[in-house]
Design an enzyme around this catalytic site. Structure first.
Site, PDB file in Angstrom:
ATOM      1  N   CYS A  91       0.812  -1.230   0.000  1.00 48.79           N
ATOM      2  CA  CYS A  91       0.000   0.000   0.000  1.00 48.79           C
ATOM      3  C   CYS A  91       0.842   1.275   0.000  1.00 48.79           C
ATOM      4  O   CYS A  91       0.330   2.353  -0.304  1.00 48.79           O
ATOM      5  CB  CYS A  91      -0.955   0.000   1.178  1.00 48.79           C
ATOM      6  SG  CYS A  91      -1.994  -1.454   1.226  1.00 48.79           S
ATOM      7  N   HIS A 104      -3.534   7.197   2.542  1.00 47.53           N
ATOM      8  CA  HIS A 104      -3.959   5.855   2.136  1.00 47.53           C
ATOM      9  C   HIS A 104      -5.355   5.593   2.702  1.00 47.53           C
ATOM     10  O   HIS A 104      -5.630   5.872   3.866  1.00 47.53           O
ATOM     11  CB  HIS A 104      -2.959   4.818   2.669  1.00 47.53           C
ATOM     12  CG  HIS A 104      -3.355   3.419   2.363  1.00 47.53           C
ATOM     13  ND1 HIS A 104      -3.732   3.028   1.103  1.00 47.53           N
ATOM     14  CD2 HIS A 104      -3.461   2.319   3.142  1.00 47.53           C
ATOM     15  CE1 HIS A 104      -4.037   1.746   1.122  1.00 47.53           C
ATOM     16  NE2 HIS A 104      -3.897   1.292   2.346  1.00 47.53           N
ATOM     17  N   ASN A 164     -10.324  -0.012  -0.029  1.00 50.48           N
ATOM     18  CA  ASN A 164      -8.865   0.072   0.044  1.00 50.48           C
ATOM     19  C   ASN A 164      -8.276  -0.526  -1.236  1.00 50.48           C
ATOM     20  O   ASN A 164      -8.382  -1.723  -1.461  1.00 50.48           O
ATOM     21  CB  ASN A 164      -8.394  -0.702   1.284  1.00 50.48           C
ATOM     22  CG  ASN A 164      -6.877  -0.726   1.423  1.00 50.48           C
ATOM     23  OD1 ASN A 164      -6.142  -0.332   0.515  1.00 50.48           O
ATOM     24  ND2 ASN A 164      -6.408  -1.205   2.567  1.00 50.48           N
TER      25      ASN A 164
END
Ligand code: UT7
Length: 321
Positions: free
Chosen positions: A111, A248, A278
């Site tokens: 990520c 994020h 996500n």
């Protein structure tokens, strides 16, 4: 000499999967998912690939910047879900775009991958090796998710986001902080292929994401404010002088925890996880592109981009838009 973001683009699969859809598959509810994560729906591939999504995002970023694919000198794809081991996704994207002059390779920092790739591109440009770079975070996480595991399948989505950066005289990217903690890799993992050769046969473990969600949550809320303070400290910018924090998009409660620790109001923390979940390395560039296209990024604004994920990896970057 500086490096400036001169174009953004993004691409999402057509299919939208709502929390109600997931409640038909596993024992969960819209209420639980919204309350614990802030997510309401996500886009899931019905054939779109890391490469096709990345190529679409890149085309839009090039168009947004007014540049041609043939001008691109470096093309980096940040991904942890490539379709193929070989060739790398970046070479396939290069081929689709016709970016024939670009050196292309993939980078996996989960990520935090987009930020690590952006940092890599800046280092190449600042050292004089290249004058521009196309950076794309692209994921089809739906293929590494166990769709019978309610603790993970509700969290993730597929998509891609890209930026074009270029050498510039005016201030652009002001600084980076990036870190890895491999000793904690076990808290978020997806095991790979079996090892089979004439000498050994080691079966693959689970090919699906396994996560200790609480550990990742605590890690993010603790480390990201420190990482943001570190990068802001490089230029003496105070947290409340930052116009927007583009973080994020893993969990709304994580973002709220970070905002609280930085003592900055939540209205400086735009989110899109309600609609997209996500998307790992795609999360930050997709949100950045949406903000750009909504006209919310004005010249001279100060932004902080920050992400965290498997590895564990985490980083932050300050940008003068
Ligand atoms: O990019 C980085 C990737 N990862 C992350 O960012 C994850 C970070 N962590 C999180 O976002 C949160 O920890 C989660 C959303 C994953 C979980 O939220 P939580 O508040 O930490 O819940 P929990 O894991 O402590 O689980 C609470 C309860 C459990 O039931 P019991 O043991 O209390 O009876 C779970 O079994 O919630 C249950 N549960 C669910 N219930 C309904 C877990 N997933 C679900 C679900 N629907 N989807």
């Amino acid at each position: 000499m500086s490096v400036k973001i001169i174009g953004t683009g993004s691409a999402l699969p057509e299919k939208i999967v709502t929390n109600q859809d997931l409640a038909q598959m596993v024992e969960t509810s819209d209420e639980w998912i919204r309350e614990r994560t802030g997510i309401g729906s996500r886009h899931i591939s019905t054939g779109e690939t890391v490469v096709s999504l990345a190529a679409r995002a890149c085309e839009k970023a090039l168009e947004n910047a007014g540049r041609e694919a043939a001008e691109v000198e470096l093309l980096l794809v940040a991904t942890c879900t490539p379709e193929q081991g070989i060739p790398c996704a970046a070479c396939q994207v290069q081929n689709l775009l016709g970016a024939t002059g670009a050196a292309a390779f993939d980078l996996n920092a989960a990520c935090a991958g987009f930020l690590f790739a952006l940092h890599t591109a800046c280092a190449y440009i600042q050292s004089g090796i290249y004058s521009n770079a196309l950076i794309v975070g692209s994921e089809v996480l739906s293929k590494i998710i166990d769709w019978s595991d309610r603790s993970t399948c509700v969290l993730f989505g597929d998509g891609a986001g890209a930026v074009l950066v270029e050498r510039a005289e005016k201030p652009g990217i002001l600084g980076f902080a990036q870190h890895s903690d491999g000793s904690r890799g076990g808290v978020l993992r997806c095991d790979g292929r079996e090892l089979r050769n004439p000498y050994v046969s080691v079966p693959a473990r689970s090919p699906y994401v396994q996560m200790d969600g609480r550990e990742v949550f605590a890690f993010a809320v603790r480390q990201i404010p420190a990482c943001i303070s570190e990068v802001l400290g490089q230029t003496g910018i105070a947290p409340d002088e930052v116009d927007l924090y583009v973080l994020h998009q893993a969990n709304r409660r994580i973002i709220e925890g970070i905002a609280k620790r930085l003592t900055v109001e939540m209205d400086r923390f735009p989110t899109n996880l309600e609609r997209v979940g996500n998307m790992s390395s795609a999360a930050i560039p997709v949100l950045l592109d949406e903000l750009n296209r909504e006209g919310r990024l004005r010249e001279g604004m100060t932004l902080v981009l920050s992400g965290f994920g498997a590895g564990l990896t985490y980083g932050a970057c300050t940008v003068r838009w």
